[in-house]
Scaffold this motif. Structure first.
Motif, short mmCIF file in Angstrom:
data_model
loop_
_atom_site.label_atom_id
_atom_site.label_comp_id
_atom_site.label_asym_id
_atom_site.label_seq_id
_atom_site.Cartn_x
_atom_site.Cartn_y
_atom_site.Cartn_z
N PHE A 182 44.26 32.98 46.57
CA PHE A 182 43.04 33.44 46.10
C PHE A 182 42.28 32.87 44.97
CE2 PHE A 182 40.28 36.61 43.75
CZ PHE A 182 39.61 37.32 44.70
N VAL A 183 41.04 32.24 44.71
CA VAL A 183 40.49 31.49 43.87
C VAL A 183 39.61 32.64 43.10
CG1 VAL A 183 38.64 29.86 43.51
CG2 VAL A 183 40.50 29.45 44.64
N THR A 184 39.66 32.59 41.65
CA THR A 184 38.61 33.15 40.81
C THR A 184 38.55 32.64 39.41
OG1 THR A 184 38.23 35.34 40.00
CG2 THR A 184 40.48 34.90 40.18
N HIS A 185 37.76 32.88 38.78
CA HIS A 185 37.49 32.81 37.41
C HIS A 185 37.52 33.68 36.23
CE1 HIS A 185 33.23 33.09 38.41
NE2 HIS A 185 33.28 33.56 37.21
N ASP A 186 37.72 35.08 37.18
CA ASP A 186 37.75 36.25 36.42
C ASP A 186 39.35 36.68 36.12
OD1 ASP A 186 37.65 38.88 35.34
OD2 ASP A 186 35.91 39.39 37.20
N PRO A 187 39.58 36.79 35.07
CA PRO A 187 41.08 37.19 34.51
C PRO A 187 41.21 38.62 35.05
CG PRO A 187 40.07 36.11 32.68
CD PRO A 187 38.92 36.24 33.73
N TYR A 188 40.24 39.68 35.10
CA TYR A 188 40.59 40.76 35.47
C TYR A 188 40.68 41.02 36.79
CZ TYR A 188 38.81 42.39 30.82
OH TYR A 188 38.55 42.46 29.54
N GLU A 189 40.11 39.87 37.73
CA GLU A 189 40.20 40.01 39.22
C GLU A 189 41.51 39.45 39.47
OE1 GLU A 189 36.90 39.44 42.16
OE2 GLU A 189 37.63 37.65 41.60
N ALA A 190 42.06 38.68 38.67
CA ALA A 190 43.30 37.86 39.01
C ALA A 190 44.44 38.84 38.70
CB ALA A 190 43.61 36.54 38.03
N GLU A 191 44.33 39.67 37.48
CA GLU A 191 45.33 40.77 37.31
C GLU A 191 45.48 41.82 38.24
OE1 GLU A 191 46.88 44.51 35.96
OE2 GLU A 191 44.62 43.91 36.27
N GLU A 192 44.44 42.08 38.75
CA GLU A 192 44.24 43.26 39.68
C GLU A 192 44.90 42.72 41.13
OE1 GLU A 192 41.11 46.43 42.08
OE2 GLU A 192 40.57 45.08 40.50
N PHE A 193 44.56 41.62 41.55
CA PHE A 193 44.69 40.92 42.75
C PHE A 193 45.96 40.19 43.14
CE2 PHE A 193 43.60 38.98 46.82
CZ PHE A 193 42.73 39.82 47.42
N GLY A 194 46.52 39.76 42.03
CA GLY A 194 47.78 38.69 42.13
C GLY A 194 49.08 38.90 41.69
N ASP A 195 50.12 38.67 42.82
CA ASP A 195 51.41 38.82 42.48
C ASP A 195 51.85 37.81 41.58
OD1 ASP A 195 51.63 41.04 44.20
OD2 ASP A 195 51.81 39.61 46.11
N LYS A 196 51.00 36.62 41.61
CA LYS A 196 51.33 35.46 40.80
C LYS A 196 50.22 34.67 40.50
CE LYS A 196 54.41 31.45 40.90
NZ LYS A 196 55.15 30.65 41.76
N VAL A 197 49.83 34.52 39.10
CA VAL A 197 48.38 33.98 38.55
C VAL A 197 48.91 32.54 38.24
CG1 VAL A 197 46.75 33.99 37.01
CG2 VAL A 197 47.84 35.95 37.83
N ILE A 198 48.19 31.58 38.75
CA ILE A 198 48.43 30.15 38.61
C ILE A 198 47.19 29.60 37.73
CG2 ILE A 198 48.65 28.01 39.56
CD1 ILE A 198 49.65 29.63 41.90
N LYS A 199 47.27 29.38 36.47
CA LYS A 199 46.22 28.63 35.63
C LYS A 199 45.94 27.46 35.91
CE LYS A 199 45.36 30.57 31.85
NZ LYS A 199 45.56 31.02 30.34
N ILE A 200 44.80 27.00 36.15
CA ILE A 200 44.51 25.47 36.21
C ILE A 200 43.17 25.09 35.41
CG2 ILE A 200 43.07 26.11 38.22
CD1 ILE A 200 43.90 23.46 39.66
N ARG A 201 43.22 24.02 34.60
CA ARG A 201 42.39 23.47 33.98
C ARG A 201 42.43 21.93 34.26
NH1 ARG A 201 41.96 28.08 33.09
NH2 ARG A 201 41.66 29.49 31.41
#
Length: 333
Positions: A182-201
């Motif tokens: 799942f793609v997002t730029h919203d940290p809150y959405e990532a926290e709510e949605f993800g079992d694993k958060v992968i940060k990309i820059r």
């Protein structure tokens, strides 16, 4: 079993991308605009060819096979519903090539799960934003994909509708046990949605070292087999813990493992702190903040669209329990 394995992938802006998702796990690609999030989805799906590296889905390498043979469903940011087809026809469309299944039964089943079965004869232009999201998600899930790719599917919705749709969608995803990216730029959405958060820059996965909060633990008290209270300088946190209580340690969590708001949680919530914002920097759709919590400095992030509603002199900070780690340190730290 690995549901998705991306191994040393390079293509376009992407440089040496590697990560894995377990089967049924929800991974979130988090990063600002232009980071390479959509490019990575396009590479995994086969829309954009690999320059180097390998991609595996359910243990099978799919790096060089046709996109329609990869077992992937992809929900694009614009949803890509056919305007001339009804909701039913849109959802049934990917099933037309398989004449052995009962198309009507499968379509009605998924429409009911997403509570849009009464809208089956409507056209996309006659649907609300939330209803169109549900129709696109139904079409993606009806084929029982091995991997589901989502490119900011809720970005066109307002804040309240986005929260509502996320909750419903998460429930359905968990029921299907489909590996999801799942793609997002919203940290809150990532926290709510993800079992694993992968940060990309800038086309690279980053380790978030600059975003890590480390706070020395003064003492720790176990309250269950795998949980303890960590007493810090002027506050405490409930933390995952299965070590000896006498260890010398600190707590560690990412700034993106915080939920920051000017509103007090309506019900008692684990690890809720009160503090104030002492400095901030706007950066690509988010605001990086430095918080003071009873004399302790903490780093966090707030989505830009929420920034104007924040009372900088008084904020409530929820530290995500599953984002907290206990790290043992030597006595001189």
């Amino acid at each position: 079993m690995e549901g998705l394995k991306v191994e040393s992938v390079s293509a376009g802006i992407l440089k040496d991308i590697s990560f894995t998702l377990k089967k049924g796990e929800i991974g979130v690609l988090l990063g600002p605009n232009g980071a390479g999030k959509t490019t990575l989805l396009n590479v995994i799906s086969g829309i954009v060819p690999l320059k180097s590296g390998r991609i595996y889905i359910d243990g099978r390498e799919v790096s060089n096979i046709a996109m329609e043979e990869r077992g992937i469903s992809y929900v694009f940011q614009n949803l890509a519903l056919f305007p001339h087809l009804t909701v039913y026809e849109n959802v049934a469309f990917p099933l037309r090539i398989n004449r052995k299944i009962n198309i009507e039964e499968k379509v009605l089943q998924i429409l009911k799960k997403l509570d849009i079965h009464l809208l089956k004869d409507r056209y996309p232009l006659k649907l609300s934003g939330g209803e169109r999201q549900k129709a696109a998600i139904a079409r993606a899930l009806v084929t029982n994909p091995k991997l589901l790719l989502l490119d900011e599917p809720f970005s066109s919705l307002d804040f309240e509708m986005r929260k509502f749709i996320r909750v419903e969608f998460l429930k359905v995803i968990k029921e299907f046990s489909v590996t999801t990216l799942f793609v997002t730029h919203d940290p809150y959405e990532a926290e709510e949605f993800g079992d694993k958060v992968i940060k990309i820059r800038k086309g690279r996965i980053i380790n978030s070292e600059d975003d890590i909060n480390r706070i020395k633990v003064n003492s720790i008290k176990r309250i269950s087999k795998d949980t303890a209270i960590a007493y810090l300088n002027n506050f405490s946190l409930i933390v995952p813990f299965n070590k000896d209580e006498r260890i010398n340690c600190y707590v560690e969590f990412l700034g993106e493992d915080l939920y920051i708001s000017s509103s007090r949680p309506p019900v008692p919530t684990l690890n809720t702190l009160e503090g104030k914002i002492i400095s901030y920097k706007k950066n690509n759709g988010r605001v990086e903040v430095s918080l003071d919590v009873k004399g302790t400095r903490i780093k966090g992030n707030i989505p830009l669209y929420m920034w104007e509603e924040i009372d900088k002199d008084r904020v409530y900070i929820i530290v995500k329990y599953r984002g907290i780690k206990i790290r043992e340190v030597s006595n001189d730290l």
